[in-house]
Write a protein that holds these residues in place. Structure first.
Motif, PDB file in Angstrom:
ATOM      1  N   SER A  23     -15.260  -4.855   6.391  1.00 30.94           N
ATOM      2  CA  SER A  23     -14.116  -4.278   6.147  1.00 30.94           C
ATOM      3  C   SER A  23     -13.953  -3.147   7.125  1.00 30.94           C
ATOM      4  N   PHE A  26      -2.166  11.652   7.004  1.00 32.07           N
ATOM      5  CA  PHE A  26      -2.662  12.059   8.553  1.00 32.07           C
ATOM      6  C   PHE A  26      -2.589  13.638   8.896  1.00 32.07           C
ATOM      7  N   THR A  83     -11.010  -1.126   7.366  1.00 28.55           N
ATOM      8  CA  THR A  83      -9.857  -0.059   7.313  1.00 28.55           C
ATOM      9  C   THR A  83     -10.134   0.757   6.166  1.00 28.55           C
ATOM     10  N   THR A 105      -8.433  -2.987  13.224  1.00 26.17           N
ATOM     11  CA  THR A 105      -8.048  -1.781  12.541  1.00 26.17           C
ATOM     12  C   THR A 105      -6.935  -0.951  13.247  1.00 26.17           C
ATOM     13  N   PHE A 106      -6.293  -0.082  12.530  1.00 32.54           N
ATOM     14  CA  PHE A 106      -4.879   0.436  13.121  1.00 32.54           C
ATOM     15  C   PHE A 106      -5.175   1.027  14.681  1.00 32.54           C
ATOM     16  N   GLY A 107      -6.209   1.718  14.658  1.00 35.08           N
ATOM     17  CA  GLY A 107      -6.456   2.418  16.005  1.00 35.08           C
ATOM     18  C   GLY A 107      -6.540   1.683  17.150  1.00 35.08           C
ATOM     19  N   GLN A 112       0.276   4.662  11.666  1.00 35.93           N
ATOM     20  CA  GLN A 112       0.558   6.253  11.554  1.00 35.93           C
ATOM     21  C   GLN A 112       2.148   5.899  11.221  1.00 35.93           C
ATOM     22  N   LYS A 113       2.675   4.846  10.694  1.00 36.57           N
ATOM     23  CA  LYS A 113       3.905   4.800  10.224  1.00 36.57           C
ATOM     24  C   LYS A 113       4.080   4.071   9.021  1.00 36.57           C
ATOM     25  N   THR A 169     -11.590   3.442  14.701  1.00 39.29           N
ATOM     26  CA  THR A 169     -11.816   3.809  15.977  1.00 39.29           C
ATOM     27  C   THR A 169     -13.076   4.316  16.385  1.00 39.29           C
ATOM     28  N   TYR A 186      -3.688  -7.304  10.239  1.00 42.79           N
ATOM     29  CA  TYR A 186      -5.180  -7.003  10.267  1.00 42.79           C
ATOM     30  C   TYR A 186      -5.532  -7.469   8.767  1.00 42.79           C
ATOM     31  N   VAL A 187      -6.838  -7.445   8.469  1.00 38.82           N
ATOM     32  CA  VAL A 187      -7.200  -7.866   7.094  1.00 38.82           C
ATOM     33  C   VAL A 187      -7.842  -6.509   6.409  1.00 38.82           C
ATOM     34  N   ASN A 188      -7.120  -6.547   5.194  1.00 37.12           N
ATOM     35  CA  ASN A 188      -7.227  -5.262   4.368  1.00 37.12           C
ATOM     36  C   ASN A 188      -8.653  -5.210   3.739  1.00 37.12           C
ATOM     37  N   SER A 189      -8.897  -3.861   2.966  1.00 30.23           N
ATOM     38  CA  SER A 189     -10.157  -3.586   2.145  1.00 30.23           C
ATOM     39  C   SER A 189     -10.419  -4.631   1.329  1.00 30.23           C
ATOM     40  N   ASP A 249       0.889  -1.266  -0.253  1.00 25.18           N
ATOM     41  CA  ASP A 249      -0.047   0.108  -0.126  1.00 25.18           C
ATOM     42  C   ASP A 249       1.005   1.225  -0.006  1.00 25.18           C
ATOM     43  N   PRO A 250       1.270   1.729  -1.207  1.00 29.67           N
ATOM     44  CA  PRO A 250       2.459   2.500  -1.293  1.00 29.67           C
ATOM     45  C   PRO A 250       2.482   3.798  -0.393  1.00 29.67           C
ATOM     46  N   GLN A 251       1.323   4.525  -0.152  1.00 27.12           N
ATOM     47  CA  GLN A 251       1.122   5.766   0.315  1.00 27.12           C
ATOM     48  C   GLN A 251       1.285   5.380   1.876  1.00 27.12           C
ATOM     49  N   TYR A 252       1.226   4.447   2.616  1.00 27.11           N
ATOM     50  CA  TYR A 252       1.384   4.148   3.830  1.00 27.11           C
ATOM     51  C   TYR A 252       2.215   3.180   4.281  1.00 27.11           C
TER      52      TYR A 252
END
Lengths: 304, 304, 304
Positions: free
Chosen positions: B151, B68, B153, A255-257, A280-281, B100, A267-270, A208-211
C-alpha cells in the motif's frame, strides 16, 4: 503453617474478580449513521450506550453517510472493519425504512466482528468479502431501551445502539440477541469486475470524497492478471448508464507524487483496488463523474 | 512471626504489576488530518491504533484541515499542543507528497510533546515557538503496519498512526523510532512582525473559520511595545500581495461585547496575538479578506 | 491466630484506595459549542480537561450549533441529557456575550445532571422540562485555568471547560464552584402549545437538520387530548410571524414508512413531540419553512 497459606490464597481469591474487571479490555463500539453531527441524535445514542456501561470505548466511523444511502454505508464498513480489534461491535444505522417491517439483525462475520443494523443491504460487502458466520434477528421484546415502546422513529437509539452496547459490554451474549435468521440477509446488486477483449472492466464503487478520487471494485489480483505495469500508459473510459462521460490516457503509478501536480494517474488504493486520481486536484469535480452501480470504468493499454 | 510478614509482602508484590497497569495513565494520541469525516479513512487509522493498544485515549484535533494545506496544519498544532498533558503524541497527516521521497519523522518538542508526521513543514510553528529537542526519522522496515507493504497511498494508516500508537502505548521508546535526523526539518517561510515608522506590521496567519476573525502573528509583547491602548481608535489596513483590500478605523478592546453588534474591533485573541473581528458577524466574509503568507496587516493610531 | 487475621485485613485495607480508583467510573463530560470542527478550539478545551484528569471520558454533543444561536443550544441539551448516565457534566458554550458582564454558572437539574455555561438562556428548556435543583455562580478567582487571566475571549477553554473537568473528576464538589446564584437564570421566551376552537396550536421549535423534519413543542399528552388518530387526515398550516407559509393535508402515522416516498405525514418524534416530515425527502427545503419562536403550526382534523 497451613493456615498462613490459606489466608494468602483467600486474599488473592477475593481480589480476583475486581482486578480482572479493572484490567480487562473494555468493549468497543464503532458507530456509523446518516444522522449528521449538527444535532443531538448521535449523542443520544452514545448516552444510551454509556448508560449501559460507562467503561465502553465508543468511536465514530462516520455520521455523514449520505442520507438513506445504504450502498455507501455498506462500503464504509468494508473499508474499515478489518483494521479494528477482533470482537469490535459495529452499529450501522442508515435506515430509510425505520418503523416498517424490515428486520433488525446482528451478524457475526467470519473475520471476527459484530454488526448491529437494519437488514436492508448494509452488510452486502462485508458478506461478499469476509462471509457471515451467523446472523440473528433482534428480539425487541427483550432487547430494547426501557420506556421507549412509544417511540417509532429512532431505532438507532432505542434498539440498535442499546443492543450494541449490551453486546460489547458482555451484558448479553450473541445468542441472547434473538433467534437465528432463517432467511438470507438483504443484498444490494452490483456488477463484479472482469477482463474481456483485452479490456479491464469494473464498477466505480465509491468516491474518496475529500480528494475526488474514483475507487473501483477491480482488485489487485485482476490488476496483476491484466498485467498493468508501472509507468506505462492506459486509456481510461468512464460510462454512466452506458454513456461515455470521460476518456483519457494516464500512466499507472504507485502513488500521486510520481506524476506532476494536476496530472491524472491510475493507482492501487489503500484497499488494494484500482483507482483514478488527479494529483492534488479533485478528479470527480474536474470531469463531472460520480460513483455507484450505474458508473462503469474500462481500462486498456495504449499501443506504443 | 517473620513468615507472616513474608506472605504479606509476597501478596503485595504479586499484585503490583497488575495494579500498576490498571491505574496508570493511558497513552494519549491526538489526530490531525485533511481526510475529512465523510468516509472511513480516520476510522481505519483509529482501528489500527486501538489494535496496537485498546487502552489508548484517542482524540481528534481536527480532520478538516483544508486539503494539502501544510501551513494550516502547522498553525493548528501550535494553537493546541500546549493545552494537552505532557507526553501526548500528536499525529498530523497532511501529506501532498505521500509515496514520494519526503521523510517520515517523529519530533520531541522542548515543552514535552511528540509529533509524528511527514517532514514537509508541519512543524514550522512548533519549532519556532517551543523548539525541538530531538528529531528522528521513522525506520519503516521496523515501524510499519504488518501486511501493508504493497500500500503506497495511506501512510496515515500504515506508518504514522501505527507508530504514534506504539509510541503512546509505551510499546516502543522514542529511540526505537529510527535514527536521528541529520538534516534540519523542512520549514515554511513567513514574515515575522515588526514596528516601523509608527506602524505595527504583521502577517494574517490564519482565520478563525467559524466566526471569520483575522488572527495575526503580532504577539502581545509587540502590542505592548507599540503601546496599543484599550478604547483608543486605530487605522487598520489589510493588503494582499501589496494591494489594499480593506481599510477602516476601529477601537482596541478586550472582548467582542465591548463594541456594538456589527461593529469592528481589534483585540488580543486566546493565543495572545493581535486580531480583528466584527462583533457577532464574519469579518472575513464581510470584507472579502483571507489569511496566509500573502496577507499582510498594518496598524497605526488615529490622530485625535 | 489473631495476628494472621490482622495481616489479612491490613492487606485488604492497603489496596482498597488503589483498587477503588481503578474500578470506579470515570467522570463524564459532554461538550456542546458553536466553535465548529475545522480549527483547534474544541481540542484546546479537551486538552485542558484531560490535563485536569486524563481518566475523564469526554464526548461531543455537537460543536456545530449555529453560531450565537442560544435557543438551538438550549434545545440540544433538552434533547440529549436524559439519555446520559446521571452525574454527567454538560458544558455548553454558545456565548455571544463572552467577556461582558453575563454570569458564568453551574446548574444541577432535578433529574441529576450538571450544566456549566454562561447564563444567557441556554438552560431555558432544561429548566422548564426537569427543573433546576440549585444554581451556583462560578467564582473565577478560584476556578479558572492558571495563566489565562490575560485572555478575554475564550472562556470555553479558560473557565467552562476547566470547571467542568474539575467537577466531573471530583477535584471539586458542586459547592466549591462558587456562591449560590441569588437571581433567577436568564430564560428565552416562547409560546407554549394549546388547544382552541378545535385547533391544536404550537411552535415549531427546531428542525431535524439532517432530514428537514419540523419538530414542534406539542407533546404527546396534548396529542392524546386532541385525540389525533392513526391513518386519519389532518390539515396542517405553518405561519411565520402570522403569515401563512404552508398549508396541506396529511395523515397521522407512527413512522415514515407508512406513507409512500415523497409523501407528507404527521408523527410523534423520538422526544414524543408532534412533528411533520416528508418520507425520504426534506420537508423544510421543499416548502421553504424553518423553525424558531416566530414559526407557528396549526393542526385541525379534515372533515370527512
Amino acid at each position: 503453617m497451613k493456615n498462613k497459606f490459606i489466608y494468602f490464597f483467600i486474599t488473592l481469591f477475593l481480589w480476583f474478580p475486581i482486578i480482572t474487571l479493572a484490567t480487562s479490555n473494555p468493549g468497543m463500539v464503532v458507530i456509523q449513521t446518516d444522522f449528521g453531527i449538527k444535532d443531538g441524535a448521535v449523542s443520544a445514542v452514545k448516552g444510551v450506550m454509556y448508560s449501559v456501561d460507562p467503561a465502553l470505548k465508543i468511536s465514530d466511523l462516520t455520521n455523514e453517510i449520505t442520507p438513506f444511502n445504504i450502498w455507501e454505508a455498506s462500503y464504509r464498513l468494508y473499508q474499515v472493519a478489518q483494521y479494528w480489534p477482533q470482537g469490535t461491535v459495529f452499529v450501522s444505522v442508515v435506515d430509510p425504512g425505520v418503523g416498517t417491517h424490515r428486520k433488525s439483525i446482528v451478524a457475526e462475520s467470519n473475520n471476527g466482528y459484530y454488526f448491529v443494523t437494519p437488514d436492508n443491504g448494509t452488510l452486502t460487502l462485508i458478506n461478499d468479502q469476509y462471509g457471515l458466520k451467523e446472523v440473528r434477528e433482534i428480539d425487541e421484546t427483550k432487547n430494547r431501551l426501557k420506556g421507549s415502546n412509544d417511540s417509532y422513529t429512532f431505532h438507532g437509539r432505542d434498539v440498535y445502539g442499546y443492543v450494541a452496547a449490551r453486546l460489547a459490554s458482555g451484558k448479553i451474549q450473541f445468542e441472547d440477541v434473538g433467534p437465528k435468521l432463517e432467511t438470507p440477509i438483504v443484498k444490494l446488486s452490483y456488477q463484479k469486475p472482469f477482463i474481456k477483449d483485452h479490456k479491464l472492466e469494473g464498477t466505480i464503487t465509491i468516491l474518496d470524497p475529500q480528494y475526488g478520487n474514483l475507487w473501483t471494485n477491480i482488485d489487485d489480483k485482476l490488476v496483476h492478471e491484466f498485467d498493468i505495469q508501472k509507468d506505462k500508459l492506459y486509456k481510461v473510459t468512464v460510462y454512466y448508464k452506458g454513456q461515455k462521460k470521460f476518456q483519457g490516457s494516464m500512466p499507472f503509478e504507485h502513488t500521486f507524487g510520481e506524476v506532476k501536480k494536476d496530472k491524472n494517474l491510475l493507482y492501487v488504493n489503500s484497499l488494494m483496488n484500482l483507482s483514478v486520481a488527479t494529483n492534488q486536484k479533485n478528479f470527480a469535480k474536474l470531469y463531472h463523474v460520480d460513483a455507484g452501480a450505474d458508473w462503469r470504468i474500462e481500462v486498456e493499454q495504449v499501443k506504443s
